[in-house]
Design an enzyme around this catalytic site. Structure first.
Site, PDB file in Angstrom:
ATOM      1  N   LYS A 141       9.303  13.904  28.763  1.00  0.00           N
ATOM      2  CA  LYS A 141       9.749  12.842  29.345  1.00  0.00           C
ATOM      3  C   LYS A 141       9.098  11.464  29.048  1.00  0.00           C
ATOM      4  O   LYS A 141       7.959  11.160  29.376  1.00  0.00           O
ATOM      5  CB  LYS A 141       9.458  13.098  30.962  1.00  0.00           C
ATOM      6  N   GLY A 152      -2.421   9.641  37.140  1.00  0.00           N
ATOM      7  CA  GLY A 152      -3.196  10.997  36.551  1.00  0.00           C
ATOM      8  C   GLY A 152      -3.763  11.494  37.742  1.00  0.00           C
ATOM      9  O   GLY A 152      -3.715  12.826  37.801  1.00  0.00           O
ATOM     10  N   GLY A 210      -1.014   8.178  30.785  1.00  0.00           N
ATOM     11  CA  GLY A 210      -0.399   6.977  31.485  1.00  0.00           C
ATOM     12  C   GLY A 210      -1.633   6.246  32.261  1.00  0.00           C
ATOM     13  O   GLY A 210      -2.891   6.599  31.835  1.00  0.00           O
ATOM     14  N   SER A 211      -1.305   6.026  33.568  1.00  0.00           N
ATOM     15  CA  SER A 211      -2.260   5.491  34.372  1.00  0.00           C
ATOM     16  C   SER A 211      -3.229   6.384  34.952  1.00  0.00           C
ATOM     17  O   SER A 211      -2.896   7.430  35.333  1.00  0.00           O
ATOM     18  CB  SER A 211      -1.511   4.522  35.305  1.00  0.00           C
ATOM     19  N   THR A 212      -4.400   5.792  35.330  1.00  0.00           N
ATOM     20  CA  THR A 212      -5.253   6.382  35.980  1.00  0.00           C
ATOM     21  C   THR A 212      -4.791   6.918  37.566  1.00  0.00           C
ATOM     22  O   THR A 212      -5.188   8.115  37.850  1.00  0.00           O
ATOM     23  CB  THR A 212      -6.756   5.878  36.139  1.00  0.00           C
ATOM     24  N   GLU A 213      -4.231   6.208  38.069  1.00  0.00           N
ATOM     25  CA  GLU A 213      -3.518   6.224  39.378  1.00  0.00           C
ATOM     26  C   GLU A 213      -2.616   7.219  39.581  1.00  0.00           C
ATOM     27  O   GLU A 213      -2.842   8.405  40.211  1.00  0.00           O
ATOM     28  CB  GLU A 213      -2.973   5.127  39.661  1.00  0.00           C
ATOM     29  N   GLU A 252      -8.356  -2.327  34.484  1.00  0.00           N
ATOM     30  CA  GLU A 252      -7.363  -2.248  33.330  1.00  0.00           C
ATOM     31  C   GLU A 252      -6.417  -3.597  33.428  1.00  0.00           C
ATOM     32  O   GLU A 252      -5.531  -3.331  34.367  1.00  0.00           O
ATOM     33  CB  GLU A 252      -7.185  -0.834  32.902  1.00  0.00           C
ATOM     34  N   CYS A 290      -4.520   1.971  25.814  1.00  0.00           N
ATOM     35  CA  CYS A 290      -5.506   2.340  26.670  1.00  0.00           C
ATOM     36  C   CYS A 290      -7.003   2.324  26.253  1.00  0.00           C
ATOM     37  O   CYS A 290      -7.889   2.269  26.920  1.00  0.00           O
ATOM     38  CB  CYS A 290      -5.012   3.878  26.977  1.00  0.00           C
TER      39      CYS A 290
END
Lengths: 301, 478
Positions: free
Chosen positions: B184, B241, B236-239, B389, B292
């Site tokens: 995706k 993740g 991708g983003s930590t959020e 970030e 990143c």
């Protein structure tokens, strides 16, 4: 002994990566035309062969003054660069044209003679009419760690140039291909600038490795730091192995992006070359007419 | 007037972009079940590029079933050397079509063409070549007596900063180990993944081995939650993740996460200064800082702080911002309007907190999303710009006095993806590298990548490794 200047270290990996990135700049259309013209104006048209004669030097000078007869807008080169014996012939040929006469001196290309002989060599070239002296440093002394000796020699030649009745510029050839590391090239650049070099110059053209992009970059960094420290803009000369317009344009890019536009001038930047001019003229014609002329349309000497 | 100004040098290749793209499921282009399409635009000038299918939960189900069938019927049974053959085929096609893919990546994502041409696409091809080589040698990656079994169907969700490269990082090891894939791509950068799907089709891979679903976060969530998926790999983003980790808790799905970072870039007074500056510039402004592992916190030894600032300020002015397709552009477009707004918001917070903003002086193009190369001085560790970030071309400069303090400040972050060290002393370099809690530490260089070298994070930067032999373990049954 007092420290001459602080030692600046250079990292080879990143230096070469940066030089390679600058070599990828894409110089097209108007920029290419301007770069070629600038390249011609910054050329020290050079002949340094054992078989050089007065006749050969006279034809070189004719080409230096008018690189492409019949084509308007093609400038003269900055200077002709010859051995001391041929300075009088060159002087007579370029008199009144604005083209300078540069002479190699100081036991070129090795620099391995006594200081008195180097000074006599220099004095002779000046007396014969040289506007610019291209001296070599004693690489053996430098690599042996005798930095003061190298420094003092440059100072001695510098004062000889300064005592001439007219203005004589000093270019100091580091012979970077023999120095073995970018650290050493940076160190030798700093020494030469502190000792009063008007230009620092890469190479004699007489050893295996001549000017390279990373070498020019590290020397530009030395010039930029010197200017930042003292406010004085000194010059760079790349020499040896510069044969193509593409190379010349890359050197202009390196100078522009490291030192700035103030250095894009024959007073601050030179390319020592013999065959480069032919390629610059050919590329110039291509940019102006849209097609390449055969190499026989460009006069060889 | 400026001398020797570079004339425009735009890349001339124009890749074919379809008016509309379907989903790539079971070896075919199919229409989305809901009939919905969304637009992808060029962030450099906000022009329309294409309409892309929106994959719903039903489409996810179709794709996962296709991947399962491809796994059971073809891929896990195939001789490893034959799997390698297909991977080599993809690698060659990516190389051969490198220029076209590079332009596509730049058009869709806004990154400078010199980066997509010299970094993204060649590195993507290198990953396929590298893992193709592993396919029939997996026993040598295992401890003696262990058999290299694949996991099954892998759901892979990749970000918009290195769209094709991140897809290659995930697809190549998954396929080499015998797994099949549902990929995706990010909502704003689907085009190179779709071009890769076409390459896969032309390479004649068995149906269902690679499926590509375009969509948004909901599509990704449906993929994560689908019971038929054996493994999720997310970058991708930590959020997001964290949300994925929560969603997978209690299931037996395997997970690798490659998340955000706030990397410390440490410059000691004895560094080779000109090259350190180049490293810092590359570390933060590469890909407009949409990286990143970007070196976004510069830690400078206090005694050289002023010198570093002078040099950085000067160097900033020589960066060329503009048309990403121009071969001389150093800073391209910000990937999306939303990202540009996020950068503006964080930069505002820095100014309001009292930090000093230094920016490159340039005229931004009137259309498209752009942000000038910037850095902050007078930053305190408590500022948001020193902790969060930014994911943009914005560097925060802090100082330290001793190596211990450098290490302490470098590690004082919930992230731990990468770090950089610049010093002329080998012993100091090694000592500091050992103290840093970061997945990759670059010494006297930055942003070096190779397929043979594992990459991944500590703590909130994620877990699992991509690249190298370590990258294989993420796709082999335990």
């Amino acid at each position: 002994m007092i420290a001459l200047t602080p030692v600046v270290s250079v990292d080879a990996v990143m230096l070469e990566a940066r030089a390679a990135a600058l070599a990828k700049r894409s110089i097209k259309t108007s920029a290419k035309l301007e770069g070629i013209t600038l390249g011609i104006r910054c050329t020290d048209l050079t002949t340094l062969e054992g078989k050089d004669s007065q006749g050969r030097v006279r034809s070189l000078c004719a080409k230096a003054i008018t690189p492409r007869p019949g084509w308007p807008g093609v400038p003269s080169v900055a200077a002709v660069c010859v051995y001391p014996n041929l300075v009088p012939a060159a002087r007579a040929a370029v008199e009144g044209t604005g083209v300078k006469v540069a002479s190699v001196a100081t036991a070129f290309p090795s620099g391995l003679s006594k200081l008195e002989i180097k000074l006599a060599d220099t004095a002779d070239a000046i007396a014969s009419g040289a506007d610019e002296i291209d001296m070599v440093i004693d690489r053996g002394a430098f690599l042996a760690g005798h930095e003061r000796e190298v420094f003092d020699e440059i100072v001695a030649v510098r004062s000889l140039c300064a005592s001439a009745a007219r203005e004589v510029h000093l270019k100091v050839i580091l012979e970077t291909g023999e120095l073995g590391s970018y650290d050493n090239i940076r160190r030798a650049s700093d020494l030469a600038l502190e000792a009063g070099a008007d230009f620092i110059k890469t190479s004699t053209g007489k050893v295996g490795t001549n000017a390279t992009f990373p070498t020019a970059l590290v020397m530009c960094e030395a010039l930029r730091d010197f200017a930042r420290r003292t406010g004085e803009r000194r010059g760079l000369k790349v020499a040896g192995g510069v044969r193509t317009t593409k190379q010349a344009l890359t050197y202009l890019v390196i100078v522009k992006e490291t030192l700035g536009d103030a250095w894009l001038d024959p007073g601050k930047f030179r390319i020592g070359a013999s065959s480069l001019l032919d390629d610059l003229l050919m590329q110039l014609e291509k940019e102006q007419t849209g097609h390449y002329a055969g190499s026989d349309y460009i006069p060889k000497d | 007037m400026a001398i020797f100004d570079y004339a425009p040098a735009p890349e001339s290749v124009r890749p074919a972009i379809r008016e509309r793209y379907g989903l790539f499921i079971d070896g075919n282009w199919v229409a989305p079940s809901g009939g919905r399409y969304f637009e992808t635009v060029n962030p450099a000038d906000e022009t329309h590029l294409s309409q892309v299918a929106y994959a719903s939960a039903a489409d996810v189900d179709r794709a996962v079933r296709a991947a399962r069938k491809g796994y059971e019927k073809y891929w896990r049974r195939m001789k490893p050397a034959d799997r390698a053959k297909y991977l080599y085929r993809i690698a060659r096609a990516v190389t051969e079509r490198g220029r076209e893919l590079a332009v596509l990546e730049t058009l869709d994502g806004g990154k400078p063409i010199k980066e997509s041409r010299d970094f993204d696409i060649p590195t993507a091809a290198a990953h396929f070549f590298y893992y193709a080589g592993w396919a029939d040698k997996l026993e040598w990656a295992m401890r003696a007596g262990r058999v290299p079994d694949p996991i099954g169907v892998s759901g892979q969700i990749v970000p918009w900063n290195f769209p094709l490269l991140m897809a290659a990082w995930k697809i190549a090891p998954a396929l080499a180990c015998g797994n099949t894939v549902v990929l995706k791509p990010a909502e704003t950068t689907p085009l190179t993944a779709l071009a890769l799907a076409q390459i896969v089709r032309e390479a004649d891979l068995p149906p269902g081995v690679i499926n590509v679903l375009t969509g948004d976060g909901a599509t990704g969530a449906a993929l994560v939650e689908h019971a038929g998926v054996d493994k999720i790999a997310f970058t991708g983003s930590t959020e997001v993740g964290k949300a994925i980790a929560r969603s997978l808790a209690g299931t037996d799905k395997r997970l690798t996460l490659e998340l955000g970072g706030k990397a410390a870039h440490i410059v000691f007074a004895d560094a080779p200064m000109d090259q350190a500056i180049e490293g810092v510039i590359n570390g933060i402004y590469f890909n407009q800082g949409h990286v990143c592992c970007a070196g976004s916190r510069l830690l400078v030894e206090e005694r050289v702080h002023d010198e570093v600032i002078v040099r950085l300020t000067e160097r900033l002015q020589t960066l060329r911002l503009g048309d990403p397709l121009d071969k001389n552009t150093d800073i391209g477009a910000i990937n999306s309007k939303a990202q540009l707004e996020k950068i503006h918001e964080l930069v505002r917070s820095g100014v309001e907190a009292g930090a000093t903003l230094v920016q490159q002086q340039c005229v931004l193009p009137s259309r498209g999303f752009y942000f000038p190369a910037s850095f902050f001085t007078n930053v305190h560790p408590s500022h948001r710009i020193a902790r969060e970030e930014i994911f943009g071309p914005v560097l925060s400069v802090l100082t330290f006095r001793t190596p211990d303090e450098a290490v302490e400040k470098a590690n004082n972050t919930p992230y731990g993806l990468s770090a950089g060290i610049w010093t002329d002393k080998g012993s100091k370099n090694m000592w500091v590298a050992q103290q840093l809690r970061a997945g990759v530490v670059w010494c006297n260089t930055f942003n070096q990548f190779d397929p043979s070298s594992p990459f991944g994070g500590y703590r909130e930067s994620g877990f699992g490794r991509e690249g190298g032999v370590h990258g294989l373990y993420e796709y082999l049954a335990k």
